[in-house]
Design a protein around this motif. Structure first.
Motif, PDB file in Angstrom:
ATOM      1  N   HIS A  46      10.985   8.901 -36.435  1.00 46.41           N
ATOM      2  CA  HIS A  46      10.490   8.609 -37.781  1.00 46.41           C
ATOM      3  C   HIS A  46      11.414   9.270 -38.797  1.00 46.41           C
ATOM      4  O   HIS A  46      11.687  10.463 -38.692  1.00 46.41           O
ATOM      5  CB  HIS A  46       9.079   9.167 -37.983  1.00 46.41           C
ATOM      6  CG  HIS A  46       8.112   8.764 -36.900  1.00 46.41           C
ATOM      7  ND1 HIS A  46       7.361   7.620 -36.972  1.00 46.41           N
ATOM      8  CD2 HIS A  46       7.794   9.361 -35.718  1.00 46.41           C
ATOM      9  CE1 HIS A  46       6.606   7.534 -35.869  1.00 46.41           C
ATOM     10  NE2 HIS A  46       6.865   8.563 -35.102  1.00 46.41           N
TER      11      HIS A  46
ATOM     12  N   TYR B  94       5.876   1.434 -45.201  1.00 44.96           N
ATOM     13  CA  TYR B  94       5.328   2.787 -45.370  1.00 44.96           C
ATOM     14  C   TYR B  94       3.799   2.787 -45.345  1.00 44.96           C
ATOM     15  O   TYR B  94       3.174   3.747 -44.892  1.00 44.96           O
ATOM     16  CB  TYR B  94       5.853   3.416 -46.667  1.00 44.96           C
ATOM     17  CG  TYR B  94       7.324   3.770 -46.589  1.00 44.96           C
ATOM     18  CD1 TYR B  94       7.770   4.727 -45.682  1.00 44.96           C
ATOM     19  CD2 TYR B  94       8.257   3.145 -47.407  1.00 44.96           C
ATOM     20  CE1 TYR B  94       9.117   5.060 -45.601  1.00 44.96           C
ATOM     21  CE2 TYR B  94       9.601   3.467 -47.334  1.00 44.96           C
ATOM     22  CZ  TYR B  94      10.032   4.425 -46.428  1.00 44.96           C
ATOM     23  OH  TYR B  94      11.366   4.754 -46.345  1.00 44.96           O
ATOM     24  N   LYS B  97       2.917   2.704 -41.776  1.00 46.55           N
ATOM     25  CA  LYS B  97       3.177   4.007 -41.154  1.00 46.55           C
ATOM     26  C   LYS B  97       1.946   4.906 -41.301  1.00 46.55           C
ATOM     27  O   LYS B  97       1.528   5.561 -40.354  1.00 46.55           O
ATOM     28  CB  LYS B  97       4.383   4.706 -41.815  1.00 46.55           C
ATOM     29  CG  LYS B  97       5.727   4.108 -41.530  1.00 46.55           C
ATOM     30  CD  LYS B  97       6.187   4.309 -40.110  1.00 46.55           C
ATOM     31  CE  LYS B  97       6.767   5.670 -39.846  1.00 46.55           C
ATOM     32  NZ  LYS B  97       7.328   5.722 -38.462  1.00 46.55           N
ATOM     33  N   ASP B 102       1.476   7.100 -37.885  1.00 52.93           N
ATOM     34  CA  ASP B 102       2.778   7.318 -37.232  1.00 52.93           C
ATOM     35  C   ASP B 102       2.747   7.062 -35.728  1.00 52.93           C
ATOM     36  O   ASP B 102       3.565   7.615 -34.973  1.00 52.93           O
ATOM     37  CB  ASP B 102       3.302   8.737 -37.515  1.00 52.93           C
ATOM     38  CG  ASP B 102       3.695   8.919 -38.975  1.00 52.93           C
ATOM     39  OD1 ASP B 102       4.128   7.929 -39.597  1.00 52.93           O
ATOM     40  OD2 ASP B 102       3.583  10.037 -39.492  1.00 52.93           O
ATOM     41  N   ASP B 106       9.740   4.203 -36.178  1.00 50.33           N
ATOM     42  CA  ASP B 106      10.307   3.288 -37.185  1.00 50.33           C
ATOM     43  C   ASP B 106      10.795   2.002 -36.527  1.00 50.33           C
ATOM     44  O   ASP B 106      10.531   0.897 -37.013  1.00 50.33           O
ATOM     45  CB  ASP B 106      11.494   3.967 -37.895  1.00 50.33           C
ATOM     46  CG  ASP B 106      11.045   5.130 -38.774  1.00 50.33           C
ATOM     47  OD1 ASP B 106       9.823   5.304 -38.954  1.00 50.33           O
ATOM     48  OD2 ASP B 106      11.923   5.869 -39.264  1.00 50.33           O
TER      49      ASP B 106
END
Lengths: 301, 152
Positions: A46, B94, B97, B102, B106
């Protein structure tokens, strides 16, 4: 434009009264280091983090850097020019040493601590055992990832965090245990039950009643090992101490605390200082009224 | 939160991000897509606003260059709405996310978004905006077809 961690997460700058320019330099340097920590935390998966997660990482970073600065006696301004990565690494090495110290103290505590049936003390000792498995000094050095519920007589100061907190907690616990275990078990248990019949299930400190009775009996010139005081004796101590100016009362209590440590063969300065501090903290409650004094000493009819 | 945090860093980052998006144009040009200087600046500002709204902190180059690399070959994106699509995609990225806590990296999230955008969504950003997070997880597990092919 870009969002970043809260200004409150940068206490270093707030304390040091840096110029605006210095502040910006330091923030940029810390951000670079924080980015590395973020990569470590996410293992590169991330590129962004929630602000609260980033703030935690920053907190850990600053804790470790401060620890290292403290060890080397360096000013905060060192952070403006020093190799922060190197300093972080050295700080982590220092924390590893503290972890080893904590482990040694923990083993001593496990071996010597007498819980007198106190569930919170037993649970806390078990919880501290988990600390060593869960503590992550690379990313969350400031955290204490275990439940430490048992209340010390003199709590660890709030500015102690992470393994530093655990070291200090265990040192204090050992000091308390050393005094309590100098007395006959049945006397201690009887005193604790007078203090609170349900002490085993409550978050009650074991040291305070023992320490206060020992010092109180010492002030009365009685055998401290008895750990038992009558209402009349507790009231007498109230009268005796409340009649004195505060400094004089403190001085008498401190002398009594020293004498207790001598007679218990607790020669080390840290034991004496701890008992003095604990006893002096009781003075206002002893002086306020005879009833309050009876409560402090869990006096008997 | 202090809007003026890390000003020195931001200047450096801003320049680097502009440069990265300019470089991304070299990739997207092959598909007839590119961003003007004004669009680049505007997209970087939009990304910052999204990060702020989502309460996230970006440590890397931002997601825009990777969105460009992933989506520039899309038959559903044309040069007129290219910048607007990127702006929405970064916002969705985002937001997801956070919604996924999370759970996806990504790369995984980009892959899931790409699959959905070119699959069920048929290029509809509105569709993407209204999906449940489970749909993203499902899209990632699928092999790109319309149906799940998990062994039963």
């Amino acid at each position: 434009m870009k969002r970043t961690a809260d200004a409150q997460a940068f206490p270093v700058m707030q304390e040091a009264a840096f110029t605006k320019e210095e502040e910006n330099i330091l923030k940029a340097r810390l951000f670079t280091l924080l980015s590395k920590q973020a990569r470590l935390r996410t293992q590169g998966d991330h590129s962004s983090l929630r602000e609260e997660d980033a703030a935690e990482l920053l907190d850990s970073l600053l804790f470790t850097l401060r620890c290292q600065l403290g060890r080397q006696g360096m000013p905060l301004r060192t952070l403006l020019t020093a190799d922060l990565g190197g300093m972080l690494s050295q700080g982590q090495d220092a924390l590893r040493i503290y972890v080893n110290t904590a482990q040694t103290l923990y083993q001593a505590a496990m071996k010597s601590t007498e819980a007198f049936g106190s569930r919170s003390l037993s649970d806390t000792l078990t919880g501290i055992g988990r600390f060593f498995r869960a503590y992550d000094l690379r990313l969350y050095a400031h955290r204490v990832p275990s439940s430490i519920d048992y209340q010390l007589c003199l709590p660890v100061e709030g500015n102690r965090r992470g393994v530093l907190y655990v070291v200090e907690y265990l040192e204090r616990l050992l000091i308390e245990n050393a005094l309590v275990t100098r007395f006959p078990q049945d006397r201690v248990t009887a005193l604790l039950e007078r203090t609170s019949p349900e002490y085993r299930e409550l978050l009650i400190n074991l040291y305070e009643p023992v320490a206060s009775n020992a010092v109180g009996l010492g002030l009365l010139g009685r055998d401290i090992m008895q750990l038992e005081m009558t209402y009349a004796e507790a009231s007498g101590l109230h009268q005796q101490l409340s009649a004195l100016p505060l400094a004089a009362a403190r001085s008498r209590v401190a002398a009594a605390a020293n004498a207790v440590c001598d007679s218990l063969k607790l020669a080390s300065a840290k034991h004496t200082a701890y008992l003095r501090q604990a006893a002096e903290a009781l003075l206002p409650r002893i002086c306020v009224s005879p009833q309050s004094a009876c409560g402090v000493f869990s006096a008997c009819p | 939160m202090d809007e003026k945090m890390l000003p020195a860093l931001q200047q450096g980052q801003l320049a680097a991000r502009i440069s990265q998006l300019r470089e991304s144009n070299e990739v997207s040009k092959r598909y007839g897509l590119s961003l003007s200087a004004a669009q680049i600046t505007s997209l970087i500002a939009a990304e910052s606003e999204t990060l702020s709204a989502c309460g996230r902190l970006e440590f890397g180059e931002g997601i825009l260059p990777r969105l460009i690399c992933s989506f520039c070959d899309s038959p559903y994106i044309n040069r007129e709405d290219y910048a607007a699509v990127l702006e929405t995609l970064q916002e969705l990225f985002y937001t997801y996310k956070n919604e996924l806590d999370d759970e996806l990296s990504d790369d995984e999230l980009l892959e899931a978004m790409y699959k959905l955008f070119h699959g069920e969504a048929q290029g509809s950003l509105e569709y993407l905006e209204n999906i449940a997070t489970e749909t993203l997880l499902k899209a990632l597990r699928s092999d790109g077809g319309d149906e799940d092919e998990e062994d039963g």
